[in-house]
Design a protein around this motif. Sequence first.
Motif, PDB file in Angstrom:
ATOM      1  N   GLN A 107      -4.688 -21.462  11.197  1.00 12.19           N
ATOM      2  CA  GLN A 107      -5.272 -20.876   9.986  1.00 12.19           C
ATOM      3  C   GLN A 107      -5.407 -19.358  10.104  1.00 12.19           C
ATOM      4  OE1 GLN A 107      -8.971 -22.703   8.892  1.00 12.19           O
ATOM      5  NE2 GLN A 107      -9.241 -21.476   7.057  1.00 12.19           N
ATOM      6  N   ARG A 108      -5.944 -18.883  11.232  1.00 14.25           N
ATOM      7  CA  ARG A 108      -6.183 -17.453  11.372  1.00 14.25           C
ATOM      8  C   ARG A 108      -4.889 -16.678  11.642  1.00 14.25           C
ATOM      9  NH1 ARG A 108     -10.794 -19.893  13.485  1.00 14.25           N
ATOM     10  NH2 ARG A 108     -12.737 -19.203  12.495  1.00 14.25           N
ATOM     11  N   ILE A 109      -3.957 -17.291  12.355  1.00 10.87           N
ATOM     12  CA  ILE A 109      -2.668 -16.632  12.598  1.00 10.87           C
ATOM     13  C   ILE A 109      -1.924 -16.427  11.284  1.00 10.87           C
ATOM     14  CG2 ILE A 109      -0.376 -16.930  13.641  1.00 10.87           C
ATOM     15  CD1 ILE A 109      -1.838 -18.392  15.964  1.00 10.87           C
ATOM     16  N   GLN A 110      -1.882 -17.479  10.480  1.00  9.56           N
ATOM     17  CA  GLN A 110      -1.195 -17.371   9.191  1.00  9.56           C
ATOM     18  C   GLN A 110      -1.905 -16.369   8.276  1.00  9.56           C
ATOM     19  OE1 GLN A 110      -1.105 -21.768   8.561  1.00  9.56           O
ATOM     20  NE2 GLN A 110       1.034 -21.441   8.063  1.00  9.56           N
ATOM     21  N   ARG A 111      -3.224 -16.336   8.339  1.00  6.53           N
ATOM     22  CA  ARG A 111      -3.970 -15.387   7.516  1.00  6.53           C
ATOM     23  C   ARG A 111      -3.638 -13.950   7.927  1.00  6.53           C
ATOM     24  NH1 ARG A 111      -5.695 -13.397   2.955  1.00  6.53           N
ATOM     25  NH2 ARG A 111      -7.770 -12.469   3.012  1.00  6.53           N
ATOM     26  N   ALA A 112      -3.561 -13.686   9.229  1.00  5.58           N
ATOM     27  CA  ALA A 112      -3.242 -12.343   9.706  1.00  5.58           C
ATOM     28  C   ALA A 112      -1.842 -11.922   9.280  1.00  5.58           C
ATOM     29  CB  ALA A 112      -3.377 -12.288  11.224  1.00  5.58           C
TER      30      ALA A 112
END
Length: 319
Positions: free
Chosen positions: A164-169
């Motif tokens: 989730q956070r990797i894709q958000r970044a």
Amino acid sequence: MTQQQKQPLAVAIMGPTASGKTAMALAIARRIPAEIISVDSALVYRGMDIGTAKPNAAELAVAPHHLIDIIDPLDAYCAAQFCKDALRLTAEIHARGKLPLLVGGTMMYFKALMDGLDDLPGADPALRAQLDLEAARIGIPGLHARLAQLDPATAARLKPNDAQRIQRALEIIALTGQKMSELLALRPKTELPFTLLQLALEPSDRSVLHQRIASRFDAMLQGGPGHNLLDEVAALRARGDLHPGLPSIRCVGYRQAWEYLDGQYELPTLREKGIIATRQLAKRQLTWLRAMPQRIALDCLNPNAIDQALLHINQYQAI
């Protein structure tokens, strides 16, 4: 006397899961007129009581509670909404002449309240779908490797499987042409309209906390018909409109119970996975706490921890 000291007081009671935050808040509320604001991303959901260790009726009767049972599991609740609600509620509680107690373990909410929210762009469904396809092709570690090239600082603080956070970044880079780490560095410092006394319940012996986590998870599984985690998750599944991709169902315990009911593994494996996931959550919560320099650490295993908390509160109120 500084301007901050002239402001009304609010107390944050933070800590990992099973550290006794609710018990401390209720003990304080029995001695000081107070109201409790939940700082828990799972307690907001209606119909999710057992797996979230939601306060029972007797506990709720001790003092008014806020931000519990406010949305349906199908809906989303974010840090920005929490900050808006918490600021409004704190002002209302102060106006009633009571002490606001902000109690919970969702450290992202605490950090957003204390440090301010970033001004990052909203999600882009088309771009997110594209990143989902890319993740299916090269895997989340592959996306993490790409992020490490584009934004090393953000990649360094994210686990290679934190989808989730990797894709958000990566989404932010695509939308703004800037690194998330750079945008976060530009975030203005928040000035709260009250003094926030930060009390952190931290275990002197991590193994005792682990025992508490295991005992609590066992109790969730072993409750009577309609009063155990599996029956609760079965009722959520029976609605037909919920799925494992929702933030509500991704909560620790619920995800594992859902997978068990899908037939992915046997009951002993469910227990093992649930306890491990809860221990990992506690570890992350403690990591967040250690990054809060203004916190006052209290040993949650110390029988005098509540008296110590009251002492700190009384000292602040006497200023």
